[in-house]
Design a protein around this motif. Sequence first.
Motif, PDB file in Angstrom:
ATOM      1  N   ARG A  99       0.861  -1.037   0.043  1.00  0.00           N
ATOM      2  CA  ARG A  99       0.005  -0.134   0.099  1.00  0.00           C
ATOM      3  C   ARG A  99       0.722   1.357   0.037  1.00  0.00           C
ATOM      4  O   ARG A  99       0.796   2.144  -0.670  1.00  0.00           O
ATOM      5  CB  ARG A  99      -0.920  -0.050   1.204  1.00  0.00           C
ATOM      6  N   ALA A 100       2.084   1.288   0.886  1.00  0.00           N
ATOM      7  CA  ALA A 100       2.634   2.496   0.849  1.00  0.00           C
ATOM      8  C   ALA A 100       3.422   2.607  -0.442  1.00  0.00           C
ATOM      9  O   ALA A 100       3.643   3.549  -0.995  1.00  0.00           O
ATOM     10  CB  ALA A 100       3.748   2.453   2.030  1.00  0.00           C
ATOM     11  N   ALA A 101       4.099   1.513  -0.942  1.00  0.00           N
ATOM     12  CA  ALA A 101       4.865   1.519  -2.036  1.00  0.00           C
ATOM     13  C   ALA A 101       4.311   2.061  -3.272  1.00  0.00           C
ATOM     14  O   ALA A 101       4.694   2.728  -4.194  1.00  0.00           O
ATOM     15  CB  ALA A 101       5.673   0.246  -2.270  1.00  0.00           C
ATOM     16  N   LEU A 102       2.803   1.562  -3.401  1.00  0.00           N
ATOM     17  CA  LEU A 102       2.079   1.936  -4.743  1.00  0.00           C
ATOM     18  C   LEU A 102       1.559   3.228  -4.457  1.00  0.00           C
ATOM     19  O   LEU A 102       1.442   3.839  -5.409  1.00  0.00           O
ATOM     20  CB  LEU A 102       1.239   0.634  -4.971  1.00  0.00           C
ATOM     21  N   TYR A 103       0.918   3.515  -3.354  1.00  0.00           N
ATOM     22  CA  TYR A 103      -0.027   4.550  -3.330  1.00  0.00           C
ATOM     23  C   TYR A 103       0.163   5.656  -2.355  1.00  0.00           C
ATOM     24  O   TYR A 103      -0.651   6.422  -2.157  1.00  0.00           O
ATOM     25  CB  TYR A 103      -1.566   4.048  -2.857  1.00  0.00           C
ATOM     26  N   TYR A 160       2.242   4.555  -8.223  1.00  0.00           N
ATOM     27  CA  TYR A 160       1.306   4.974  -9.182  1.00  0.00           C
ATOM     28  C   TYR A 160       1.028   6.371  -8.975  1.00  0.00           C
ATOM     29  O   TYR A 160       0.081   6.895  -9.961  1.00  0.00           O
ATOM     30  CB  TYR A 160      -0.021   4.237  -8.840  1.00  0.00           C
ATOM     31  N   ARG A 161       1.732   7.299  -8.334  1.00  0.00           N
ATOM     32  CA  ARG A 161       1.732   8.672  -8.270  1.00  0.00           C
ATOM     33  C   ARG A 161       2.650   9.116  -9.365  1.00  0.00           C
ATOM     34  O   ARG A 161       2.483  10.360  -9.464  1.00  0.00           O
ATOM     35  CB  ARG A 161       2.026   9.112  -6.964  1.00  0.00           C
ATOM     36  N   GLY A 162       3.537   8.304  -9.942  1.00  0.00           N
ATOM     37  CA  GLY A 162       4.475   8.996 -10.921  1.00  0.00           C
ATOM     38  C   GLY A 162       3.797   9.470 -12.228  1.00  0.00           C
ATOM     39  O   GLY A 162       2.687   9.170 -12.412  1.00  0.00           O
ATOM     40  N   PRO A 163       4.553  10.460 -12.829  1.00  0.00           N
ATOM     41  CA  PRO A 163       3.619  11.042 -14.131  1.00  0.00           C
ATOM     42  C   PRO A 163       3.532  10.321 -15.206  1.00  0.00           C
ATOM     43  O   PRO A 163       2.630  10.363 -16.198  1.00  0.00           O
ATOM     44  CB  PRO A 163       4.860  12.258 -14.219  1.00  0.00           C
ATOM     45  N   GLU A 164       4.242   9.076 -15.279  1.00  0.00           N
ATOM     46  CA  GLU A 164       4.436   8.345 -16.466  1.00  0.00           C
ATOM     47  C   GLU A 164       3.128   7.346 -16.439  1.00  0.00           C
ATOM     48  O   GLU A 164       2.797   6.808 -17.282  1.00  0.00           O
ATOM     49  CB  GLU A 164       5.600   7.539 -16.752  1.00  0.00           C
ATOM     50  N   GLY A 176       9.498  -7.769 -15.937  1.00  0.00           N
ATOM     51  CA  GLY A 176       9.503  -8.320 -14.599  1.00  0.00           C
ATOM     52  C   GLY A 176      10.768  -8.265 -13.744  1.00  0.00           C
ATOM     53  O   GLY A 176      11.745  -8.298 -14.217  1.00  0.00           O
ATOM     54  N   THR A 177      10.459  -8.024 -12.407  1.00  0.00           N
ATOM     55  CA  THR A 177      11.558  -7.805 -11.382  1.00  0.00           C
ATOM     56  C   THR A 177      11.310  -8.454  -9.989  1.00  0.00           C
ATOM     57  O   THR A 177      10.245  -8.745  -9.792  1.00  0.00           O
ATOM     58  CB  THR A 177      12.145  -6.633 -11.605  1.00  0.00           C
ATOM     59  N   THR A 178      12.103  -8.556  -9.239  1.00  0.00           N
ATOM     60  CA  THR A 178      11.806  -8.820  -7.877  1.00  0.00           C
ATOM     61  C   THR A 178      10.950  -7.847  -7.154  1.00  0.00           C
ATOM     62  O   THR A 178      11.272  -6.607  -7.161  1.00  0.00           O
ATOM     63  CB  THR A 178      13.225  -9.141  -6.893  1.00  0.00           C
ATOM     64  N   PRO A 179      10.003  -7.985  -6.564  1.00  0.00           N
ATOM     65  CA  PRO A 179       9.118  -7.039  -5.845  1.00  0.00           C
ATOM     66  C   PRO A 179       9.931  -6.565  -4.680  1.00  0.00           C
ATOM     67  O   PRO A 179      10.190  -7.272  -3.647  1.00  0.00           O
ATOM     68  CB  PRO A 179       7.891  -7.988  -5.547  1.00  0.00           C
ATOM     69  N   VAL A 180      10.046  -5.113  -4.647  1.00  0.00           N
ATOM     70  CA  VAL A 180      10.667  -4.425  -3.545  1.00  0.00           C
ATOM     71  C   VAL A 180       9.835  -3.441  -3.248  1.00  0.00           C
ATOM     72  O   VAL A 180       9.392  -2.438  -4.056  1.00  0.00           O
ATOM     73  CB  VAL A 180      12.296  -3.988  -4.051  1.00  0.00           C
ATOM     74  N   PRO A 181       9.492  -3.352  -1.893  1.00  0.00           N
ATOM     75  CA  PRO A 181       8.257  -2.338  -1.570  1.00  0.00           C
ATOM     76  C   PRO A 181       8.551  -1.090  -1.218  1.00  0.00           C
ATOM     77  O   PRO A 181       8.681  -0.353  -0.261  1.00  0.00           O
ATOM     78  CB  PRO A 181       7.744  -3.061  -0.386  1.00  0.00           C
ATOM     79  N   ASP A 182       9.577  -0.503  -2.374  1.00  0.00           N
ATOM     80  CA  ASP A 182      10.253   1.061  -2.119  1.00  0.00           C
ATOM     81  C   ASP A 182       9.666   1.801  -2.881  1.00  0.00           C
ATOM     82  O   ASP A 182      10.201   3.086  -2.947  1.00  0.00           O
ATOM     83  CB  ASP A 182      11.787   0.790  -2.071  1.00  0.00           C
ATOM     84  N   GLY A 183       8.541   1.931  -3.691  1.00  0.00           N
ATOM     85  CA  GLY A 183       8.071   2.849  -4.570  1.00  0.00           C
ATOM     86  C   GLY A 183       8.754   2.562  -5.951  1.00  0.00           C
ATOM     87  O   GLY A 183       8.205   3.428  -6.900  1.00  0.00           O
ATOM     88  N   SER A 184       9.904   2.042  -6.296  1.00  0.00           N
ATOM     89  CA  SER A 184      10.491   1.635  -7.528  1.00  0.00           C
ATOM     90  C   SER A 184       9.842   0.942  -8.450  1.00  0.00           C
ATOM     91  O   SER A 184      10.274   0.990  -9.600  1.00  0.00           O
ATOM     92  CB  SER A 184      11.906   1.399  -7.222  1.00  0.00           C
ATOM     93  N   CYS A 185       9.116   0.090  -7.945  1.00  0.00           N
ATOM     94  CA  CYS A 185       8.311  -0.893  -9.300  1.00  0.00           C
ATOM     95  C   CYS A 185       6.834  -1.294  -8.837  1.00  0.00           C
ATOM     96  O   CYS A 185       6.283  -0.992  -7.626  1.00  0.00           O
ATOM     97  CB  CYS A 185       9.246  -2.238  -9.105  1.00  0.00           C
ATOM     98  N   ASP A 186       6.163  -1.717  -9.838  1.00  0.00           N
ATOM     99  CA  ASP A 186       4.883  -2.077  -9.398  1.00  0.00           C
ATOM    100  C   ASP A 186       5.119  -3.482  -8.704  1.00  0.00           C
ATOM    101  O   ASP A 186       5.789  -4.242  -8.846  1.00  0.00           O
ATOM    102  CB  ASP A 186       4.345  -2.473 -10.937  1.00  0.00           C
ATOM    103  N   ILE A 187       3.867  -3.910  -7.843  1.00  0.00           N
ATOM    104  CA  ILE A 187       4.017  -4.871  -7.062  1.00  0.00           C
ATOM    105  C   ILE A 187       2.787  -5.315  -7.192  1.00  0.00           C
ATOM    106  O   ILE A 187       1.495  -4.957  -7.044  1.00  0.00           O
ATOM    107  CB  ILE A 187       4.057  -4.701  -5.467  1.00  0.00           C
TER     108      ILE A 187
END
Length: 362
Positions: free
Chosen positions: A17-21, A27-31, A263-274
């Motif tokens: 939740r924190a990493a995505l929203y 998901y807050r990124g402009p792209e 695809g990448t390892t899920p890391v909850p730091d906001g750098s990737c989709d999970i």
Amino acid sequence: MTAGTEGGPRGWRAATRAALYGPDGFYRGPEGPAGHFRTSVHASPLFAEAVARLLCRVDEALGRPAVLDFVDMAAGRGELAAGVLAALPADVAARTRACAVELAGRPGGLDRRIEWRAEPPERTTGLLFANEWLDNVPLEVAEVDPEGVPRLVLVGDDGTERLGPPVTGPEAEWLARWWPLAGERPVPDGGEAMTEGEATPGAAPEAASGAGLRAEIGLPRDLAWASAVGTLARGLAVAVDYAHTAGARPPFGTLTGFREGRGTTPVPDGSCDITAHVALDACAAACPLPGTRLLPQRAALRALGLTGSRPPLALASTDPAGYVRGLAAASEAAELVAPGGLGAFGWLLQPVGIPDVLADAA
């Protein structure tokens, strides 16, 4: 159930939740999502055209109401809502009230006819469409310990995992009903191939207790879907997503990450989709309705006119430009209905007060 503590390892639900929203979330990124992965909406405008035809069928089943709602859940940057409006016949478009539901801010240049909201409106009449929404609803991950006990998986901001407390309460009840783990699943031989749709295991289970087996606890998705369907007074609710059903659950789960199209390892730091695949059968049972159906996307889209068929070769002589356009459209349609790709997505259809508008889909 609260897993972990703030600032330390915590359950995957809170971390995702924190990493995505969160304020600086993915998901807050402009792209937007299109900058990192390809959905059916981004693959071809033919998808929006098919959804527009579905909306027209719902319109007819409703008796052509004065106001016809189209609610696009997890709208990204509004691409599907805009595409549907553009594809509708003029008389239907004039009665259509389009609403994009998304936590990110409204993008610039979006069609002014599209309302932008963080939550779906209440008491709508029409089509509620959720394309790849539920796979991003955060949930907890469970793993079986060496004693055969399913425990919550805790994760740090760097992606490091450890086992936490046992799964209890409603989450344990959900696992027992929809994704049983310890001692209740066959232990596959590490050398055997996984069946289609299963995640590739990193290692075979350690013991007959099921140690190492994993599951994503889909209860939050069931509740989110039931809440969304509950906003629909009459019409059709559709969820489209990577999916699995009882009897074919991936033994090691499906949790993964995506960054810049890979695809990448899920890391909850906001750098990737999970994301994780969706137990659509559980979502369906969360709001049981007459006429509920589960279909593969290829069947649904074929019923809506997408076949992927090439244009007749004779057209190349009489209308070369039309033939080239037909080839391009056939290629795009083929991608949307491909059995091993987008065509394997699951469609959950739940009519509310109307007959089945995809009765011709099989």
